[in-house]
Design a protein around this motif. Structure first.
Motif, PDB file in Angstrom:
ATOM      1  N   THR A  90       0.820  -1.191   0.000  1.00  7.74           N
ATOM      2  CA  THR A  90       0.000   0.000   0.000  1.00  7.74           C
ATOM      3  C   THR A  90       0.856   1.243   0.000  1.00  7.74           C
ATOM      4  OG1 THR A  90      -1.546   1.317   1.329  1.00  7.74           O
ATOM      5  CG2 THR A  90      -0.204  -0.272   2.502  1.00  7.74           C
ATOM      6  N   SER A  91       0.342   2.321  -0.579  1.00 11.66           N
ATOM      7  CA  SER A  91       1.105   3.561  -0.670  1.00 11.66           C
ATOM      8  C   SER A  91       1.351   4.190   0.688  1.00 11.66           C
ATOM      9  CB  SER A  91       0.365   4.557  -1.582  1.00 11.66           C
ATOM     10  OG  SER A  91      -0.949   4.778  -1.111  1.00 11.66           O
ATOM     11  N   ASP A  92       0.689   3.682   1.741  1.00 15.89           N
ATOM     12  CA  ASP A  92       0.933   4.206   3.090  1.00 15.89           C
ATOM     13  C   ASP A  92       2.314   3.801   3.599  1.00 15.89           C
ATOM     14  OD1 ASP A  92      -1.560   5.329   3.111  1.00 15.89           O
ATOM     15  OD2 ASP A  92      -2.509   3.621   4.093  1.00 15.89           O
ATOM     16  N   HIS A  93       2.936   2.807   2.987  1.00 20.95           N
ATOM     17  CA  HIS A  93       4.251   2.347   3.423  1.00 20.95           C
ATOM     18  C   HIS A  93       5.336   3.048   2.617  1.00 20.95           C
ATOM     19  CE1 HIS A  93       2.900  -0.894   6.077  1.00 20.95           C
ATOM     20  NE2 HIS A  93       1.938  -1.097   5.201  1.00 20.95           N
ATOM     21  N   LEU A  94       6.310   3.619   3.315  1.00 21.52           N
ATOM     22  CA  LEU A  94       7.417   4.315   2.679  1.00 21.52           C
ATOM     23  C   LEU A  94       8.148   3.368   1.741  1.00 21.52           C
ATOM     24  CD1 LEU A  94       9.095   6.949   2.637  1.00 21.52           C
ATOM     25  CD2 LEU A  94      10.548   5.913   4.403  1.00 21.52           C
ATOM     26  N   GLY A  95       8.448   3.865   0.545  1.00 22.67           N
ATOM     27  CA  GLY A  95       9.183   3.065  -0.414  1.00 22.67           C
ATOM     28  C   GLY A  95       8.332   2.492  -1.520  1.00 22.67           C
ATOM     29  N   GLN A  96       6.998   2.624  -1.385  1.00 21.42           N
ATOM     30  CA  GLN A  96       6.087   2.153  -2.414  1.00 21.42           C
ATOM     31  C   GLN A  96       5.942   3.179  -3.537  1.00 21.42           C
ATOM     32  OE1 GLN A  96       4.018  -0.950  -2.218  1.00 21.42           O
ATOM     33  NE2 GLN A  96       5.873  -1.205  -1.036  1.00 21.42           N
ATOM     34  N   HIS A  97       5.830   2.700  -4.768  1.00 19.35           N
ATOM     35  CA  HIS A  97       5.496   3.574  -5.897  1.00 19.35           C
ATOM     36  C   HIS A  97       4.509   2.851  -6.802  1.00 19.35           C
ATOM     37  CE1 HIS A  97       8.278   6.773  -4.935  1.00 19.35           C
ATOM     38  NE2 HIS A  97       9.233   5.870  -4.736  1.00 19.35           N
ATOM     39  N   PHE A  98       3.629   3.659  -7.424  1.00 19.16           N
ATOM     40  CA  PHE A  98       2.546   3.123  -8.233  1.00 19.16           C
ATOM     41  C   PHE A  98       2.418   3.906  -9.530  1.00 19.16           C
ATOM     42  CE2 PHE A  98       1.622   2.166  -3.861  1.00 19.16           C
ATOM     43  CZ  PHE A  98       1.037   0.901  -3.873  1.00 19.16           C
ATOM     44  N   ALA A  99       2.058   3.205 -10.598  1.00 16.83           N
ATOM     45  CA  ALA A  99       1.629   3.822 -11.855  1.00 16.83           C
ATOM     46  C   ALA A  99       0.461   2.984 -12.339  1.00 16.83           C
ATOM     47  CB  ALA A  99       2.757   3.859 -12.877  1.00 16.83           C
ATOM     48  N   THR A 100      -0.757   3.508 -12.207  1.00 15.69           N
ATOM     49  CA  THR A 100      -1.941   2.686 -12.376  1.00 15.69           C
ATOM     50  C   THR A 100      -3.050   3.413 -13.123  1.00 15.69           C
ATOM     51  OG1 THR A 100      -2.815   3.443 -10.225  1.00 15.69           O
ATOM     52  CG2 THR A 100      -1.511   1.407 -10.235  1.00 15.69           C
ATOM     53  N   MET A 101      -3.954   2.607 -13.663  1.00 14.46           N
ATOM     54  CA  MET A 101      -5.242   3.085 -14.142  1.00 14.46           C
ATOM     55  C   MET A 101      -6.285   2.475 -13.214  1.00 14.46           C
ATOM     56  SD  MET A 101      -7.054   2.734 -17.913  1.00 14.46           S
ATOM     57  CE  MET A 101      -7.795   1.106 -17.670  1.00 14.46           C
ATOM     58  N   GLU A 102      -7.169   3.294 -12.680  1.00 14.98           N
ATOM     59  CA  GLU A 102      -8.099   2.800 -11.676  1.00 14.98           C
ATOM     60  C   GLU A 102      -9.473   3.434 -11.819  1.00 14.98           C
ATOM     61  OE1 GLU A 102      -6.566   5.438  -7.912  1.00 14.98           O
ATOM     62  OE2 GLU A 102      -5.194   3.921  -8.730  1.00 14.98           O
ATOM     63  N   THR A 103     -10.463   2.776 -11.244  1.00 16.13           N
ATOM     64  CA  THR A 103     -11.817   3.308 -11.264  1.00 16.13           C
ATOM     65  C   THR A 103     -11.992   4.315 -10.142  1.00 16.13           C
ATOM     66  OG1 THR A 103     -12.638   1.536  -9.834  1.00 16.13           O
ATOM     67  CG2 THR A 103     -12.736   1.171 -12.223  1.00 16.13           C
ATOM     68  N   SER A 104     -12.848   5.278 -10.363  1.00 16.13           N
ATOM     69  CA  SER A 104     -13.159   6.271  -9.342  1.00 16.13           C
ATOM     70  C   SER A 104     -13.974   5.643  -8.229  1.00 16.13           C
ATOM     71  CB  SER A 104     -13.940   7.434  -9.960  1.00 16.13           C
ATOM     72  OG  SER A 104     -14.428   8.302  -8.956  1.00 16.13           O
ATOM     73  N   MET A 105     -13.778   6.109  -7.007  1.00 17.23           N
ATOM     74  CA  MET A 105     -14.567   5.629  -5.874  1.00 17.23           C
ATOM     75  C   MET A 105     -15.675   6.619  -5.500  1.00 17.23           C
ATOM     76  SD  MET A 105     -11.523   4.131  -3.429  1.00 17.23           S
ATOM     77  CE  MET A 105     -12.682   3.591  -2.178  1.00 17.23           C
ATOM     78  N   LEU A 106     -15.797   7.695  -6.245  1.00 14.58           N
ATOM     79  CA  LEU A 106     -16.672   8.796  -5.841  1.00 14.58           C
ATOM     80  C   LEU A 106     -18.152   8.558  -6.142  1.00 14.58           C
ATOM     81  CD1 LEU A 106     -14.461  11.828  -6.936  1.00 14.58           C
ATOM     82  CD2 LEU A 106     -14.628  10.752  -4.679  1.00 14.58           C
ATOM     83  N   ASP A 107     -18.449   7.685  -7.107  1.00 19.41           N
ATOM     84  CA  ASP A 107     -19.848   7.512  -7.514  1.00 19.41           C
ATOM     85  C   ASP A 107     -20.528   6.321  -6.859  1.00 19.41           C
ATOM     86  OD1 ASP A 107     -18.545   5.491  -8.767  1.00 19.41           O
ATOM     87  OD2 ASP A 107     -19.387   5.857 -10.760  1.00 19.41           O
ATOM     88  N   GLY A 108     -19.809   5.604  -6.000  1.00 21.81           N
ATOM     89  CA  GLY A 108     -20.413   4.493  -5.281  1.00 21.81           C
ATOM     90  C   GLY A 108     -20.615   3.235  -6.101  1.00 21.81           C
ATOM     91  N   SER A 109     -19.966   3.132  -7.249  1.00 18.81           N
ATOM     92  CA  SER A 109     -20.122   1.939  -8.091  1.00 18.81           C
ATOM     93  C   SER A 109     -19.574   0.696  -7.387  1.00 18.81           C
ATOM     94  CB  SER A 109     -19.380   2.123  -9.417  1.00 18.81           C
ATOM     95  OG  SER A 109     -19.986   3.125 -10.200  1.00 18.81           O
ATOM     96  N   ILE A 110     -20.214  -0.428  -7.667  1.00 22.40           N
ATOM     97  CA  ILE A 110     -19.772  -1.721  -7.158  1.00 22.40           C
ATOM     98  C   ILE A 110     -19.372  -2.587  -8.340  1.00 22.40           C
ATOM     99  CG2 ILE A 110     -20.542  -3.858  -6.042  1.00 22.40           C
ATOM    100  CD1 ILE A 110     -19.899  -1.683  -4.061  1.00 22.40           C
ATOM    101  N   TYR A 111     -18.263  -3.290  -8.180  1.00 25.95           N
ATOM    102  CA  TYR A 111     -17.725  -4.124  -9.249  1.00 25.95           C
ATOM    103  C   TYR A 111     -17.652  -5.576  -8.771  1.00 25.95           C
ATOM    104  CZ  TYR A 111     -16.401   0.481 -10.890  1.00 25.95           C
ATOM    105  OH  TYR A 111     -16.438   1.798 -11.276  1.00 25.95           O
ATOM    106  N   ARG A 112     -17.965  -6.486  -9.699  1.00 25.69           N
ATOM    107  CA  ARG A 112     -17.955  -7.911  -9.390  1.00 25.69           C
ATOM    108  C   ARG A 112     -16.762  -8.619 -10.006  1.00 25.69           C
ATOM    109  NH1 ARG A 112     -21.381  -8.153  -5.088  1.00 25.69           N
ATOM    110  NH2 ARG A 112     -23.311  -7.007  -5.562  1.00 25.69           N
ATOM    111  N   GLY A 113     -15.822  -7.850 -10.563  1.00 22.35           N
ATOM    112  CA  GLY A 113     -14.630  -8.473 -11.098  1.00 22.35           C
ATOM    113  C   GLY A 113     -13.894  -7.590 -12.073  1.00 22.35           C
TER     114      GLY A 113
END
Length: 349
Positions: free
Chosen positions: A96-119
């Motif tokens: 997780t990005s909360d741990h020092l030393g982590q780096h990410f480059a990602t494409m992700e879904t927004s969490m703002l609209d409350g959508s639920i995903y099944r996979g």
């Protein structure tokens, strides 16, 4: 009792066709123990003592456990392969990005609209990297729900993880946590949780090849899906469901995923040097010269496979001097695509 397999039996499991080639997982039975299916590590979990193994699955399509194996490339019937972890390895919670030393480059879904995903599903290019002992670099899919200490996360893809495996080989790797990387969860089958179904040794096994810059691209097709009837989370490679995460492991994901993430993740060494991500180059549009995901899908709340609505997409790279991500849009038979990666280096803030 586990059956010790002393011979080096190397066979090849064909995954999916790449842009100019195909990718195989090298099946090395000497790295595995064949364990009676109900004596695998998953059933040591207190919530799974009376768990009945699921044999058929349903999402946007029906899935069945494969029992069609060629000679010598699998464990005996009634047993499953469990990767033999090297001595001195640990159960890591540094994803997780909360741990020092982590780096990410990602494409992700927004969490703002409350959508639920099944996979989620994608074809993922595979790459070879040379890492130091305390580093890792991954290309994978995350499905998550919950916040902070309640975060539920399941992850799968390729990883070069020198500390976990003791080498710089690209291997198929999975991970889960039920409490935000606190006390629960682990890689592969290091702890009770993930139920292995396939008799082919896959989890923890190396790929037999990788993409070659400017020449060939190699892929595997990965799908993680929530079963309609049970709520368990299945893991499918190519045309085979190889196992699943039982819903009992989670408090939030049993309601579905609130976010789906695709892309790369690295962890730096004690020398504060971040390893390369993807193929070690910044992303471009040429698939032969970049790490990428293609035919990227979500499985929506109605258990239908669909492209992600572009208005719900978010691109995230936490340190663009080292790692980047580029959305490529829809490219013919390659569907929704993006590229990611970078050379790493001194990437601290």
């Amino acid at each position: 009792m586990a059956l010790r397999l002393a011979l080096c039996l190397c066979v090849y499991l064909l995954f999916t066709q790449g842009a100019e080639g195909s990718i195989n997982v090298r099946i090395q039975l000497f790295d595995f123990d064949c364990v009676e299916i109900y004596k695998q590590p998953a059933f040591q979990h207190p919530l799974l003592k009376n768990h009945k193994i699921q044999e058929t699955f349903s999402s946007y399509e029906d899935h069945e456990i494969s029992d069609n194996y060629e000679k010598k490339e699998h464990c005996p019937k009634g047993t499953v392969p469990i990767f033999r972890q090297r001595n001195g390895s640990e159960s890591f919670h540094l994803n997780t990005s909360d741990h020092l030393g982590q780096h990410f480059a990602t494409m992700e879904t927004s969490m703002l609209d409350g959508s639920i995903y099944r996979g989620a599903e994608a074809e993922i290019s595979v790459h070879s990297l040379n890492l130091q002992d305390n580093q890792y670099s991954k290309g994978q899919i995350w499905l998550e729900n919950g916040y902070l200490g309640q975060l539920n996360s399941i992850q799968a893809g390729w990883a070069v993880h020198a500390r976990l495996y003791g080498d710089s080989v690209t291997r198929f790797t999975i991970y889960w946590t039920g409490d935000g990387y606190g006390k629960t969860g682990c890689y592969n089958t290091q702890c009770p949780g993930f139920v292995v179904l396939s008799r082919k040794p896959i989890i923890g096994n190396p790929f037999s090849g990788s993409s070659v810059y400017g020449k060939t691209s190699f892929y595997f097709t990965l799908q993680i899906f929530q079963d309609i009837s049970t709520g368990n989370w299945g893991l499918k490679l190519d045309n085979e469901v190889i196992g699943y995460w039982p819903k009992e492991l989670f408090t939030e994901l049993n309601k579905g995923a609130s976010q789906v993430i695709y892309g790369g993740n690295t962890f730096m060494s004690t020398a504060e040097i971040s390893p390369p991500m993807g193929n070690g180059y910044f992303p471009v549009a040429d698939f032969l010269k970049t790490a990428h995901f293609k035919n990227v899908f979500i499985i929506d709340s109605n258990y239908k496979r669909a492209y992600i609505e572009e208005k719900k997409l978010r691109l995230y790279a936490d340190y663009v001097e080292c790692f980047r991500v580029t959305y490529l849009g829809y490219i013919g038979s390659n569907g929704m695509c993006f590229s990611y990666g970078g050379p790493g280096g001194r990437c601290s803030y």
